[in-house]
Design an enzyme around this catalytic site. Structure first.
Site, PDB file in Angstrom:
ATOM      1  N   ASP A 177      -1.551  -3.335  -4.754  1.00  0.00           N
ATOM      2  CA  ASP A 177      -2.250  -2.052  -4.748  1.00  0.00           C
ATOM      3  C   ASP A 177      -3.596  -2.367  -5.382  1.00  0.00           C
ATOM      4  O   ASP A 177      -3.677  -2.593  -6.594  1.00  0.00           O
ATOM      5  CB  ASP A 177      -1.503  -0.999  -5.575  1.00  0.00           C
ATOM      6  CG  ASP A 177      -2.179   0.358  -5.470  1.00  0.00           C
ATOM      7  OD1 ASP A 177      -3.422   0.404  -5.493  1.00  0.00           O
ATOM      8  OD2 ASP A 177      -1.480   1.371  -5.357  1.00  0.00           O
ATOM      9  N   HIS A 178      -4.648  -2.433  -4.550  1.00  0.00           N
ATOM     10  CA  HIS A 178      -5.886  -2.993  -5.088  1.00  0.00           C
ATOM     11  C   HIS A 178      -6.489  -2.118  -6.186  1.00  0.00           C
ATOM     12  O   HIS A 178      -7.326  -2.588  -6.949  1.00  0.00           O
ATOM     13  CB  HIS A 178      -6.899  -3.294  -3.976  1.00  0.00           C
ATOM     14  CG  HIS A 178      -7.484  -2.082  -3.336  1.00  0.00           C
ATOM     15  ND1 HIS A 178      -6.889  -1.465  -2.272  1.00  0.00           N
ATOM     16  CD2 HIS A 178      -8.588  -1.376  -3.616  1.00  0.00           C
ATOM     17  CE1 HIS A 178      -7.625  -0.423  -1.927  1.00  0.00           C
ATOM     18  NE2 HIS A 178      -8.656  -0.339  -2.721  1.00  0.00           N
ATOM     19  N   HIS A 240      -1.982   4.645  -4.615  1.00  0.00           N
ATOM     20  CA  HIS A 240      -3.061   4.488  -5.597  1.00  0.00           C
ATOM     21  C   HIS A 240      -3.035   5.571  -6.693  1.00  0.00           C
ATOM     22  O   HIS A 240      -3.138   5.270  -7.879  1.00  0.00           O
ATOM     23  CB  HIS A 240      -4.427   4.536  -4.903  1.00  0.00           C
ATOM     24  CG  HIS A 240      -4.550   3.594  -3.752  1.00  0.00           C
ATOM     25  ND1 HIS A 240      -4.173   2.275  -3.831  1.00  0.00           N
ATOM     26  CD2 HIS A 240      -4.998   3.762  -2.487  1.00  0.00           C
ATOM     27  CE1 HIS A 240      -4.404   1.678  -2.675  1.00  0.00           C
ATOM     28  NE2 HIS A 240      -4.892   2.561  -1.844  1.00  0.00           N
TER      29      HIS A 240
END
Ligand code: NAD
Length: 484
Positions: A177-178, A240
């Site tokens: 999950d950047h 996110h």
């Protein structure tokens, strides 16, 4: 003061889907920048594996072009680029067939860290895992990296977890999950757990509410058909925004280690109340000026997919009972701005009288643009006009505080890929976390689908549907302005 870069151990990294959009825009430029920073050196093999027929020379051209386009300033230095490109090779390979696998296995060295990045559609994850195993590449030390979306509901996420677990242990699986790779997001943990100032106030006794906003000014653009199958809830909230909520709400882990942190995040997700109908607002953007209507940008002219969502989440535990978390995200909003705002309660008694007005401390964690943290404090307005109060920011914009060299943060992908090589899973989602997040969002989505609910229209360039404003007004609160 420049921070010291410690090179990682030698490794062999395979990017499945190494010619795709994500690889070209994010993965190869990230690896290149780590190379330039001195973190990748020595005997490293970077292998692209994808379906397209080409040789290693052709592939190097593809990656070189991508780095020049997306790699930033450094890529213009030819010496850097040509040294990096030498590390690359390519294998034409079919995830669903036998072509290319023997050749790939020959390139992998037994005494190296091995990592496999699945930058392909999730429907291929099982095939890749199976063939890595069959061709002897899935040993105890190998790692796999998987991209979002990790399922589209609880059932499909469970299926993916099961498929991967057949050949890999949880300790080998890195779900990206950047958002967790962003410098500010990690700083949120440093601020909370590295200072005595905040943690004693970090609860419902002192925090009135929390707002998390991820606003985009762009629409779905050319990705309309992909986006229309997911919508804001699946694309942004389930992953996110839930991760951000968890980092704000979690109890202090005993150690900054992968399972300690992830155990605490999981407890937060499990403590979330189900969201009631009136506490969630979905929207879809309408045309404005030269900006197209959502439904003209996707295949289905009657699409009921949401491009905006606002919701009120309640974490039912001792720390947070009575302190709501308001989440809002959408496309085609007024500006591009992402932030978390921790809004503290009023001082219990004002000695300055009613004229002094109402003042509150707000801790703002800005994710974009201009990553930084700001604490709003109340002071006396300068001058002889009596005791008038104003709010001013104690600004901790990192670029200013740290100087340009240290504030040149690695992109989230740079950090996360290096963490994979180092074998550190702290900033990756564990399988049970992802499942718990779907278990929370599934009933909300099921409600919409059962009622065939239509999203509310909002004008492109606005701050979303009016009903989203009401969501907070009802509680005597209001959203912060969306501004870059
Ligand atoms: P893409 O369609 O641009 O690229 C897909 C790649 O997979 C290509 O290299 C293709 O050759 C390869 N491929 C397809 N079928 C194959 C097969 N049978 N065997 C071997 N290789 C095969 O896709 P993308 O946009 O790069 O996305 C890749 C993954 O990353 C997807 O899961 C996507 O959801 C996810 N993702 C993408 C983005 C993005 O910005 N593009 C962002 C987040 C997540």
């Amino acid at each position: 003061m420049a921070s010291r870069v410690i090179p990682v151990e030698p490794f062999d990294l395979v990017i499945f889907g190494g010619t795709g959009d994500l690889a070209r825009r994010k993965i190869w430029p990230a690896l290149f920048r780590r190379f330039v920073a001195g973190q990748i050196e020595g005997d490293v093999r970077l292998i692209g594996a994808a379906r397209g027929e080409m040789d290693s020379a052709g592939f190097r051209d593809v990656v070189q072009e991508a780095i020049v386009e997306f790699g930033g300033e450094e890529s213009r230095r030819k010496a850097n680029l040509s040294a990096f490109i030498k590390m690359l090779s390519y294998v034409t390979l079919d995830a669903r067939g036998e072509a290319g696998w023997v050749e790939l296995a020959k390139l992998m060295r037994p005494d190296r860290i091995r990592a496999f990045y699945f930058s392909v559609a999730p429907s291929l994850f099982g095939d890749l895992a199976k063939r890595l195993h069959k061709h002897g590449m899935a040993d105890d030390t190998s790692r796999i990296v998987v991209e979002k979306p990790f399922g589209r509901d609880l059932e499909s996420a469970r299926d993916l977890n099961r498929v991967l677990a057949r050949h890999f242990d949880e300790s080998q699986i890195y779900r990206i999950d950047h958002y967790l790779g962003k410098e500010t997001v990690q700083n949120l943990m440093a601020i909370r757990f590295g200072n005595v100032l905040f943690e004693p106030l970090w609860n419902s006794q002192y925090v009135d509410h929390i707002q998390i906003t991820v606003a985009e000014s762009v629409g779905v653009g050319g990705r309309g058909d992909y986006y229309d199958k997911s919508g804001a809830m699946r694309d942004m909230v389930q992953n996110h925004m839930m991760q951000l909520l968890c980092l704000i709400a979690m109890e202090p882990p005993a150690k900054f280690d992968p399972d300690a942190v992830r155990d605490e995040k999981l407890k937060v997700i499990r403590a979330l109340d189900p969201v009631r109908g009136a506490d969630v607002v979905r929207g879809q953007y309408e045309a404005q000026g030269d900006k197209a209507d959502y439904r003209t940008q996707v295949e289905d002219p009657d699409s009921t997919t949401e491009s905006f969502i606002a919701l009120k989440a309640l974490v039912s535990n001792w720390r947070w009972a009575g302190t709501p978390f308001y989440l809002r995200t959408g496309k085609r909003l007024r500006d591009r701005a992402s932030e978390i705002a921790v809004v503290f309660k009023d001082a219990p008694h004002s000695i300055f009288g009613a004229d002094a007005g109402r003042h509150r401390n707000i801790l703002t964690i800005r994710l974009q643009p201009n990553e930084g943290i700001e604490l709003g404090v109340t002071i006396k307005e300068p001058g002889p006009g009596g005791m008038r109060l104003i709010d001013v920011p104690l600004d901790m914009t990192f670029a200013e505080a740290l100087g340009p060299e240290d504030a040149d943060f690695p992109d989230a992908y740079e950090r996360l890929i290096m963490d994979v090589i180092r074998g550190n899973q702290t900033l990756f989602m564990r399988g049970d976390e992802v499942e718990a997040a779907w278990a929370w969002t599934d009933p909300i989505i099921a409600d919409w689908e059962a009622g065939a609910s239509e999203p509310l229209p909002y004008i492109s360039g606005s701050s979303g549907p009016d009903e989203a404003l009401m969501l907070m007004h009802r509680d005597g609160r209001r959203w912060r302005e969306i501004k870059p």
